[in-house]
Design a protein around this motif. Structure first.
Motif, short mmCIF file in Angstrom:
data_model
loop_
_atom_site.label_atom_id
_atom_site.label_comp_id
_atom_site.label_asym_id
_atom_site.label_seq_id
_atom_site.Cartn_x
_atom_site.Cartn_y
_atom_site.Cartn_z
N ALA A 174 0.85 -1.19 0.00
CA ALA A 174 0.00 0.00 0.00
C ALA A 174 0.88 1.24 0.00
CB ALA A 174 -0.89 0.01 1.24
N ARG A 175 0.63 2.15 -0.92
CA ARG A 175 1.35 3.43 -0.93
C ARG A 175 0.46 4.47 -0.26
NH1 ARG A 175 3.86 3.01 -7.05
NH2 ARG A 175 5.57 1.59 -6.48
N ILE A 176 0.83 4.82 0.96
CA ILE A 176 -0.01 5.66 1.81
C ILE A 176 0.32 7.13 1.58
CG2 ILE A 176 -0.55 6.24 4.21
CD1 ILE A 176 0.14 3.29 4.90
N PHE A 177 -0.71 7.92 1.30
CA PHE A 177 -0.56 9.37 1.17
C PHE A 177 -0.88 10.03 2.51
CE2 PHE A 177 -0.43 8.06 -3.11
CZ PHE A 177 0.01 9.10 -3.92
N ASN A 178 -0.67 11.34 2.60
CA ASN A 178 -0.82 12.06 3.87
C ASN A 178 -2.07 11.61 4.63
OD1 ASN A 178 1.00 13.71 2.24
ND2 ASN A 178 0.85 15.18 3.90
N ARG A 215 -1.27 19.24 -0.88
CA ARG A 215 -1.29 17.92 -0.28
C ARG A 215 -2.73 17.42 -0.30
NH1 ARG A 215 3.22 18.94 -0.80
NH2 ARG A 215 5.01 18.66 0.58
N SER A 216 -2.88 16.12 -0.14
CA SER A 216 -4.21 15.50 -0.05
C SER A 216 -4.27 14.80 1.30
CB SER A 216 -4.39 14.51 -1.20
OG SER A 216 -4.06 15.11 -2.42
N PRO A 246 -8.07 11.81 -2.73
CA PRO A 246 -7.73 12.51 -3.96
C PRO A 246 -8.12 13.99 -3.97
CG PRO A 246 -9.68 11.18 -4.31
CD PRO A 246 -9.21 10.89 -2.91
N VAL A 247 -8.79 14.47 -2.93
CA VAL A 247 -9.17 15.89 -2.88
C VAL A 247 -7.94 16.69 -2.44
CG1 VAL A 247 -10.72 17.62 -1.90
CG2 VAL A 247 -11.54 15.28 -2.29
N GLU A 248 -7.53 17.63 -3.31
CA GLU A 248 -6.27 18.34 -3.12
C GLU A 248 -6.50 19.71 -2.48
OE1 GLU A 248 -2.48 19.16 -6.12
OE2 GLU A 248 -4.51 19.19 -6.91
N PHE A 249 -5.64 20.06 -1.51
CA PHE A 249 -5.71 21.37 -0.86
C PHE A 249 -4.33 22.00 -0.87
CE2 PHE A 249 -9.16 18.96 1.07
CZ PHE A 249 -10.21 19.88 1.11
N THR A 250 -4.27 23.33 -0.97
CA THR A 250 -2.98 23.99 -0.76
C THR A 250 -2.71 24.02 0.75
OG1 THR A 250 -3.81 26.25 -0.51
CG2 THR A 250 -3.35 25.49 -2.77
N ILE A 251 -1.43 24.14 1.09
CA ILE A 251 -1.04 24.20 2.49
C ILE A 251 -1.66 25.45 3.15
CG2 ILE A 251 0.93 24.38 4.05
CD1 ILE A 251 0.67 21.65 2.70
N ARG A 281 1.25 16.78 -4.28
CA ARG A 281 1.11 15.39 -3.87
C ARG A 281 -0.38 15.09 -3.88
NH1 ARG A 281 4.71 12.82 -0.91
NH2 ARG A 281 6.27 13.22 -2.49
N GLN A 282 -0.80 14.24 -4.81
CA GLN A 282 -2.22 13.90 -4.93
C GLN A 282 -2.32 12.49 -5.51
OE1 GLN A 282 -4.39 16.01 -7.90
NE2 GLN A 282 -6.40 15.53 -7.05
N PRO A 283 -3.04 11.58 -4.86
CA PRO A 283 -3.13 10.22 -5.38
C PRO A 283 -4.20 10.07 -6.46
CG PRO A 283 -4.33 10.36 -3.33
CD PRO A 283 -3.73 11.72 -3.57
N ASN A 284 -3.89 9.26 -7.45
CA ASN A 284 -4.93 8.70 -8.31
C ASN A 284 -5.36 7.40 -7.63
OD1 ASN A 284 -6.01 6.81 -10.29
ND2 ASN A 284 -5.51 8.34 -11.83
N ILE A 285 -6.62 7.29 -7.23
CA ILE A 285 -7.06 6.10 -6.49
C ILE A 285 -8.00 5.21 -7.31
CG2 ILE A 285 -6.71 7.15 -4.21
CD1 ILE A 285 -9.82 7.42 -4.07
#
Length: 314
Positions: A174-178, A215-216, A246-251, A281-285
């Motif tokens: 599993a590649r875990i994002f934030n 980041r997501s 996959p929902v992206e936000f700026t810091i 950094r945003q995953p395609n899921i």
């Protein structure tokens, strides 16, 4: 639960942020859980109320040394995951990822257990493609200050797939994002915990760079659900599979949300961007949705409120 359905599950790094949530979920599902941790970044406080559970066992152990136990499944989560902690002793960080993977894979091979590797979106480095799919090989600086973690996790993935090809070992990657939520370390240097602690104390909120890097953020309950679903897939499903929101936000957007939810008087201050810090950094899921029927369900505001309530106790 019938005796035949009760699995013996080993969670390395089980006293850490993700590990402690995973241990609870596995106990709730009726399994025997063996939690292994050397307490470098994990805390006994995270699992305190589990210690009286007859189906929970804790072993203080460093995965860079072999472990001899009998289990049916292994979740390999052991490794410091925030830059402050993994850069504190970079050689040990690499050893934890590489020697730890070798030792846990050896254990899985001996006892014929399915083993899941908690890999990371950091294997993509500072990516040239956006969002990141599992086919992308990444853009990592192999001699930079983050390489102990990035390359350690990349090498662990190599070992997992070589054990799969060479020994037929059932693996899951599993590649875990934030990920964020209660029981994060309050001083781990990650943006969610940093911003919440600064806001609660009324201190200036520190943004690195211009605050436009993205980041997501995935709430921990969603992430744990994804890990468990991946572990329960048929043997031919190995991953790697992206798990993240996959929902992206700026810091900067995150900082503003935290100020609003904490009713803080904190102001934003800007500092230079650290070396090799990824801009996006945003995953395609798509693969997780198709293979696991999984996608995050908890919205950022809801997750932040639960996390703020936890940090308010410090």
């Amino acid at each position: 639960m019938g005796i035949s359905l009760r699995k013996r599950v080993l969670v390395t790094g089980g006293a850490g942020f993700l590990g402690s949530h995973l241990c609870r979920r596995l106990l709730d599902a009726g399994h025997d859980v063996l939690c292994v941790d050397n307490f470098f970044t994990g805390s006994k406080d995270n699992i305190l109320e589990l210690l009286d559970n007859p189906h929970f066992e804790l072993i203080r152990h460093d995965v860079t040394f072999p472990l001899y136990v009998e289990v049916d499944q292994i979740y390999n989560l052991a490794c410091p995951a925030s830059p402050i902690h993994y850069q504190f002793d970079p050689v040990q960080t690499t050893k934890t990822s590489v020697h730890g993977a070798i030792n846990m894979l050896g254990l899985a091979k001996r006892v014929k257990a399915t083993i899941l590797q908690a890999s990371t979106s950091e294997v993509y480095g500072d990516p040239e493609i956006h969002p990141q799919t599992e086919e992308y090989w990444g853009r990592v600086n192999p001699i930079g200050i983050r390489a102990c973690y990035d390359e350690g996790k990349r090498c662990a993935e190599t070992l997992f797939f070589d054990y799969y090809r060479q020994h037929g070992l059932p693996i899951k990657v599993a590649r875990i994002f934030n990920t964020y939520g209660p029981r994060m370390h309050p001083n781990d240097g990650r943006v969610v915990s940093n911003f919440i602690m600064q806001a609660l104390r009324g201190e200036p909120i520190t943004l690195f760079g211009d605050g436009n890097q993205t980041r997501s953020f995935c709430y921990v309950d969603d992430l744990i659900e994804g890990l468990i679903r991946l572990m329960e897939t048929p043997k031919e499903v190995t991953g790697p599979i992206n798990l993240g929101n996959p929902v992206e936000f700026t810091i900067r957007e995150l900082a503003e949300r935290v100020i609003e939810l904490t009713s803080s008087s904190s102001k934003l201050v800007y500092q230079p961007l650290p070396q090799d810090d990824p801009k996006q950094r945003q995953p395609n899921i798509d693969l997780a949705e198709k293979t696991l029927g999984w996608k995050p369900t908890i919205q950022l505001n809801d997750g932040l409120e639960k996390t703020i309530a936890y940090f308010s106790k410090f």
